[in-house]
Design a protein around this motif. Structure first.
Motif, PDB file in Angstrom:
ATOM      1  N   GLY B  80      47.243  19.496  26.233  1.00 40.65           N
ATOM      2  CA  GLY B  80      47.559  18.081  26.145  1.00 40.65           C
ATOM      3  C   GLY B  80      48.984  17.885  25.625  1.00 40.65           C
ATOM      4  O   GLY B  80      49.621  18.843  25.173  1.00 40.65           O
ATOM      5  N   PRO B  81      49.518  16.666  25.682  1.00 43.02           N
ATOM      6  CA  PRO B  81      50.883  16.402  25.196  1.00 43.02           C
ATOM      7  C   PRO B  81      51.031  16.723  23.699  1.00 43.02           C
ATOM      8  O   PRO B  81      52.086  17.181  23.256  1.00 43.02           O
ATOM      9  CB  PRO B  81      51.091  14.917  25.471  1.00 43.02           C
ATOM     10  CG  PRO B  81      49.759  14.355  25.822  1.00 43.02           C
ATOM     11  CD  PRO B  81      48.868  15.466  26.211  1.00 43.02           C
ATOM     12  N   GLY B  82      49.965  16.525  22.939  1.00 41.73           N
ATOM     13  CA  GLY B  82      49.977  16.823  21.500  1.00 41.73           C
ATOM     14  C   GLY B  82      50.201  18.295  21.254  1.00 41.73           C
ATOM     15  O   GLY B  82      51.028  18.677  20.404  1.00 41.73           O
ATOM     16  N   ALA B  83      49.516  19.129  22.062  1.00 43.07           N
ATOM     17  CA  ALA B  83      49.630  20.580  21.907  1.00 43.07           C
ATOM     18  C   ALA B  83      51.038  21.048  22.251  1.00 43.07           C
ATOM     19  O   ALA B  83      51.606  21.926  21.585  1.00 43.07           O
ATOM     20  CB  ALA B  83      48.616  21.269  22.790  1.00 43.07           C
ATOM     21  N   ILE B  84      51.637  20.446  23.279  1.00 46.53           N
ATOM     22  CA  ILE B  84      53.005  20.828  23.684  1.00 46.53           C
ATOM     23  C   ILE B  84      53.999  20.477  22.566  1.00 46.53           C
ATOM     24  O   ILE B  84      54.855  21.291  22.177  1.00 46.53           O
ATOM     25  CB  ILE B  84      53.388  20.124  25.010  1.00 46.53           C
ATOM     26  CG1 ILE B  84      52.478  20.642  26.151  1.00 46.53           C
ATOM     27  CG2 ILE B  84      54.859  20.358  25.363  1.00 46.53           C
ATOM     28  CD1 ILE B  84      52.578  19.839  27.420  1.00 46.53           C
ATOM     29  N   ALA B  85      53.848  19.280  22.028  1.00 46.54           N
ATOM     30  CA  ALA B  85      54.743  18.837  20.951  1.00 46.54           C
ATOM     31  C   ALA B  85      54.581  19.736  19.720  1.00 46.54           C
ATOM     32  O   ALA B  85      55.565  20.164  19.108  1.00 46.54           O
ATOM     33  CB  ALA B  85      54.429  17.391  20.604  1.00 46.54           C
ATOM     34  N   ASP B  86      53.326  20.068  19.419  1.00 44.93           N
ATOM     35  CA  ASP B  86      53.039  20.917  18.267  1.00 44.93           C
ATOM     36  C   ASP B  86      53.690  22.281  18.429  1.00 44.93           C
ATOM     37  O   ASP B  86      54.315  22.794  17.491  1.00 44.93           O
ATOM     38  CB  ASP B  86      51.514  21.036  18.152  1.00 44.93           C
ATOM     39  CG  ASP B  86      51.099  21.686  16.847  1.00 44.93           C
ATOM     40  OD1 ASP B  86      51.731  21.346  15.835  1.00 44.93           O
ATOM     41  OD2 ASP B  86      50.155  22.511  16.865  1.00 44.93           O
ATOM     42  N   ILE B  89      57.484  22.048  17.956  1.00 45.25           N
ATOM     43  CA  ILE B  89      57.857  21.929  16.527  1.00 45.25           C
ATOM     44  C   ILE B  89      57.750  23.280  15.848  1.00 45.25           C
ATOM     45  O   ILE B  89      58.654  23.712  15.130  1.00 45.25           O
ATOM     46  CB  ILE B  89      56.945  20.888  15.822  1.00 45.25           C
ATOM     47  CG1 ILE B  89      57.263  19.484  16.360  1.00 45.25           C
ATOM     48  CG2 ILE B  89      57.108  20.920  14.313  1.00 45.25           C
ATOM     49  CD1 ILE B  89      56.223  18.442  16.034  1.00 45.25           C
ATOM     50  N   ARG B  90      56.648  23.990  16.156  1.00 43.84           N
ATOM     51  CA  ARG B  90      56.430  25.295  15.535  1.00 43.84           C
ATOM     52  C   ARG B  90      57.562  26.271  15.919  1.00 43.84           C
ATOM     53  O   ARG B  90      58.074  26.999  15.088  1.00 43.84           O
ATOM     54  CB  ARG B  90      55.085  25.853  15.995  1.00 43.84           C
ATOM     55  CG  ARG B  90      54.138  25.960  14.829  1.00 43.84           C
ATOM     56  CD  ARG B  90      52.886  26.670  15.269  1.00 43.84           C
ATOM     57  NE  ARG B  90      51.772  25.717  15.241  1.00 43.84           N
ATOM     58  CZ  ARG B  90      50.636  25.889  15.847  1.00 43.84           C
ATOM     59  NH1 ARG B  90      50.484  26.921  16.628  1.00 43.84           N
ATOM     60  NH2 ARG B  90      49.688  25.042  15.711  1.00 43.84           N
ATOM     61  N   MET B  91      57.968  26.223  17.159  1.00 44.98           N
ATOM     62  CA  MET B  91      59.045  27.125  17.626  1.00 44.98           C
ATOM     63  C   MET B  91      60.371  26.811  16.984  1.00 44.98           C
ATOM     64  O   MET B  91      61.154  27.684  16.692  1.00 44.98           O
ATOM     65  CB  MET B  91      59.137  27.038  19.174  1.00 44.98           C
ATOM     66  CG  MET B  91      58.109  27.912  19.855  1.00 44.98           C
ATOM     67  SD  MET B  91      58.029  27.585  21.598  1.00 44.98           S
ATOM     68  CE  MET B  91      59.502  28.376  22.137  1.00 44.98           C
ATOM     69  N   SER B  92      60.587  25.494  16.765  1.00 40.00           N
ATOM     70  CA  SER B  92      61.873  25.129  16.156  1.00 40.00           C
ATOM     71  C   SER B  92      61.891  25.462  14.653  1.00 40.00           C
ATOM     72  O   SER B  92      62.926  25.793  14.086  1.00 40.00           O
ATOM     73  CB  SER B  92      62.172  23.637  16.374  1.00 40.00           C
ATOM     74  OG  SER B  92      61.161  22.884  15.748  1.00 40.00           O
TER      75      SER B  92
END
Lengths: 199, 95
Positions: B80-86, B89-92
């Motif tokens: 979902g879009p939430g998982a992509i955003a999460d 953020i984690r990668m950054s």
């Protein structure tokens, strides 16, 4: 194939053979020939809310669907009568509701007829005879389909037990027992209706 | 002895003269033949209808089975879009 058949003397066996070979002209001739017999049976055992022509059509549909089963051991009319009686019986069975007859359900003519029957009044005139027939059919409608069929044939058509056995395939003792019980039920109904009337 | 009212009623009813057999209504034979023909054609289509119904049931079962077998991968493969955003953020935050 489509040869014209004379109306007077139809060779039913030959005609039936042609019906088996899907000859529609022969089937038409057979319908014309057997119609009076079928309609007579249908009329005697017609359930309420059923059109006699529709039921006759159902009988013919059954005859043609099972034409292969006719072996020729009995006259064609006997076989056709049996099919017609069974079709009527099935139709009567589909009539789930068999309400008990009450004094209030009778129309004026039927009520008068019943009173006259109970009082054994003078000879009934044709109008009263018709009312009696209507009342008899109303009373028969309260019985189970088999009982109704048996009493119609025994008491209204004055057929013998042997004839009924041939038409239905039921054994003689079953017919007699059923007729005895059905008449007993009707006698009880009569007593009940007359009791209601005298109240 | 009690009087048999049914017997009396039936006796009176029997006196009604028997109605003479009516002429066959016009077109009755045609209706009967058409009805029989329709029934015969209906009977002929019954095996095909059964076969088609069977095929439809089999196809539905296969579809349901394949959906059940691939349910997990289908669920995982569609973040979902939430998982992509999460995950972004984690990668950054933790390169």
């Amino acid at each position: 194939m489509d040869q014209i058949m004379p109306e007077a003397a139809l060779d039913k066996v030959a005609c039936l053979e042609r019906v088996r070979q899907s000859d529609e002209e022969a089937a038409r001739a057979l319908v014309r020939e057997l119609y009076p017999l079928v309609i007579k049976i249908v009329r005697s055992h017609l359930p309420r809310r059923t059109d006699e022509e529709d039921l006759a059509q159902m009988v013919f549909a059954k005859i043609f669907a099972h034409v292969e089963q006719y072996s020729g051991a009995v006259p064609l009319e006997h076989w056709v009568s049996r099919v017609a009686v069974n079709t009527c019986l099935n139709q009567l069975r589909s009539e789930k509701c068999r309400p008990e007859l009450r004094w209030a359900d009778l129309n004026q003519d039927e009520a008068e007829t019943l009173e006259k029957v109970a009082a054994r009044a003078k000879e009934p005139d044709p109008f009263e005879q018709l009312a009696a027939r209507e009342l008899a059919h109303k009373m028969l409608e309260t019985l189970s389909p088999k009982d109704r069929l048996i009493l119609t044939m025994l008491d209204l058509e004055e057929r013998s037990v042997g004839e009924i056995r041939e038409l239905t395939g039921w054994n003689a003792s079953l017919i007699k027992v059923r007729a005895f019980r059905a008449r007993k039920k009707l006698r009880k109904q009569f007593a009940k209706i007359l009791k209601e009337e005298r109240r | 002895m009690k009087p048999d009212y049914w017997k009396r009623l039936a006796g009176t009813a029997r006196r009604v003269p028997v109605e003479p057999a009516r002429e066959m209504p016009f077109g009755f034979d045609t209706r009967v033949i058409a009805d029989c023909r329709a029934q015969r054609e209906g009977d002929e289509t019954v095996p095909w209808a059964r076969l088609l119904r069977g095929a439809l049931v089999c196809a539905s079962l296969i579809m349901l089975l394949s959906l059940a077998m691939n349910f997990q991968s289908l669920k995982e493969g569609d973040p979902g879009p939430g998982a992509i955003a999460d995950s972004a953020i984690r990668m950054s935050l933790y390169p």
